[in-house]
Motif scaffolding. Structure first.
Motif, short mmCIF file in Angstrom:
data_model
loop_
_atom_site.label_atom_id
_atom_site.label_comp_id
_atom_site.label_asym_id
_atom_site.label_seq_id
_atom_site.Cartn_x
_atom_site.Cartn_y
_atom_site.Cartn_z
N THR A 155 0.84 -1.19 0.00
CA THR A 155 0.00 0.00 0.00
C THR A 155 0.88 1.24 0.00
N PHE A 156 0.66 2.12 -0.99
CA PHE A 156 1.44 3.36 -1.05
C PHE A 156 1.30 4.13 0.25
N PRO A 157 2.38 4.69 0.76
CA PRO A 157 3.70 4.89 0.15
C PRO A 157 4.76 3.87 0.56
N VAL A 158 4.36 2.76 1.16
CA VAL A 158 5.33 1.80 1.67
C VAL A 158 5.08 0.43 1.05
N ALA A 159 6.13 -0.15 0.46
CA ALA A 159 6.08 -1.52 -0.03
C ALA A 159 7.16 -2.32 0.69
N VAL A 160 6.78 -3.43 1.27
CA VAL A 160 7.71 -4.29 2.01
C VAL A 160 7.63 -5.69 1.41
N TYR A 161 8.77 -6.22 0.96
CA TYR A 161 8.83 -7.55 0.35
C TYR A 161 9.82 -8.42 1.12
N GLN A 162 9.42 -9.65 1.34
CA GLN A 162 10.29 -10.61 2.03
C GLN A 162 11.21 -11.28 1.01
N VAL A 163 12.51 -11.37 1.34
CA VAL A 163 13.49 -12.04 0.48
C VAL A 163 14.10 -13.21 1.23
N ASP A 164 14.63 -14.18 0.48
CA ASP A 164 15.13 -15.42 1.09
C ASP A 164 16.55 -15.28 1.62
N LYS A 165 17.31 -14.32 1.11
CA LYS A 165 18.71 -14.19 1.52
C LYS A 165 19.04 -12.74 1.85
N VAL A 166 20.13 -12.55 2.60
CA VAL A 166 20.63 -11.21 2.89
C VAL A 166 21.29 -10.66 1.64
N LEU A 167 21.00 -9.42 1.30
CA LEU A 167 21.60 -8.78 0.13
C LEU A 167 22.99 -8.27 0.49
N LEU A 168 23.99 -8.78 -0.19
CA LEU A 168 25.39 -8.43 0.10
C LEU A 168 25.95 -7.61 -1.06
#
Length: 264
Positions: free
Chosen positions: A174-187
């Motif tokens: 929902t605008f203005p915030v989008a939160v998505y779950q990812v499987d790994k830590v972004l390095l």
């Protein structure tokens, strides 16, 4: 003159009285009200959101310890662009054996947290366009802190140059915030370099048993070939002939010795 003033005052009172009577017989329209302003976007508390969803406790602790949560909170509620967050689950940090985040400096850890957000709101449908525009700069800034996106039939894949993962679920869109779950830590490459971690080696293919059967003709030929190739090997018949020849020699010597003893 006195009569003139009385006449003027009387006329004015009569006009006022007639106006009052006319007003009573006709409904007075209500005053026009200005339209109410449109409600603004609902205030989003990222701390509460990440505390309930997830579990994202490890990532939230990093955001709070580096004060990056304040930067994200301001972007979410005080800008027109909004924000997009990629949040790893607690298990993603648990499975992260090497490299270890405990060896990072305070600035590197802060950049790592900023690397998990985009300074704009993006719905799931927007990632198809982002795949054509990649790489996309993150909150950390700079080319080495950019993310590459790939939309594969609706599944969003992320590549940081070091780690590869995908969006496993949408926590909030929902605008203005989008939160998505990812499987790994972004390095990011800016911290961990450009050497990708080695991929696991594929399991060796099973070796088929190609040895010929023991009673087959191929086995007999192979056995004769091995026997011919080994100079130290001897067949059973050859050994038998050698033993028989040795016994015959001893027998001849014994008979000859008996004749000599008889004549002497």
């Amino acid at each position: 003159m006195g009569y003139s003033m009385v006449f003027i005052v009387s006329s004015l009172l009569l006009v006022l009285q007639l106006s009052t009577v006319a007003a009573k017989g006709k409904a007075v329209p209500p005053p026009i009200m200005a339209p109410a302003p449109a409600p603004g976007p609902e205030y989003t508390n990222l701390t509460d959101l990440l505390s309930v969803a997830g579990p994202f406790h490890t990532f939230l602790n990093y955001l709070e310890s580096t004060k990056v949560i304040e930067t994200f909170q301001t972007q979410a509620n005080n800008t027109e662009e909004g924000i997009t967050l990629f949040v790893p689950k607690d298990s993603a940090f648990t499975s992260l054996k090497k490299p270890s985040l405990s060896n990072l400096t305070a600035d590197q850890l802060k950049s790592l947290c900023l690397f998990h957000a985009l300074p704009n709101y993006y719905s799931l449908a927007d990632f198809k366009n982002l795949s054509d525009m990649s790489p996309i700069n993150t909150f950390a800034g700079g080319n080495l802190y950019a993310l590459n996106f790939t939309d594969d039939s609706g599944t969003v894949h992320l590549n940081s140059g070091w780690s590869r993962t995908k969006v496993s679920s949408a926590v909030r869109t929902t605008f203005p915030v989008a939160v998505y779950q990812v499987d790994k830590v972004l390095l990011p490459e800016a911290i961990f370099g450009t050497d990708l971690p080695p991929m696991p080696a594929p399991a060796p293919a099973p070796v088929k048993d190609i040895a010929p059967a023991a009673d087959g003709p191929v086995a007999d030929q192979a056995g004769r070939a091995r026997a011919a190739a080994s100079p130290d090997s001897s067949s059973p018949s050859a050994s038998y002939r050698m033993v028989s020849w040795g016994i015959l020699n001893h027998l001849v010597l014994a008979i000859a010795g008996g004749f000599l003893m008889f004549f002497l």
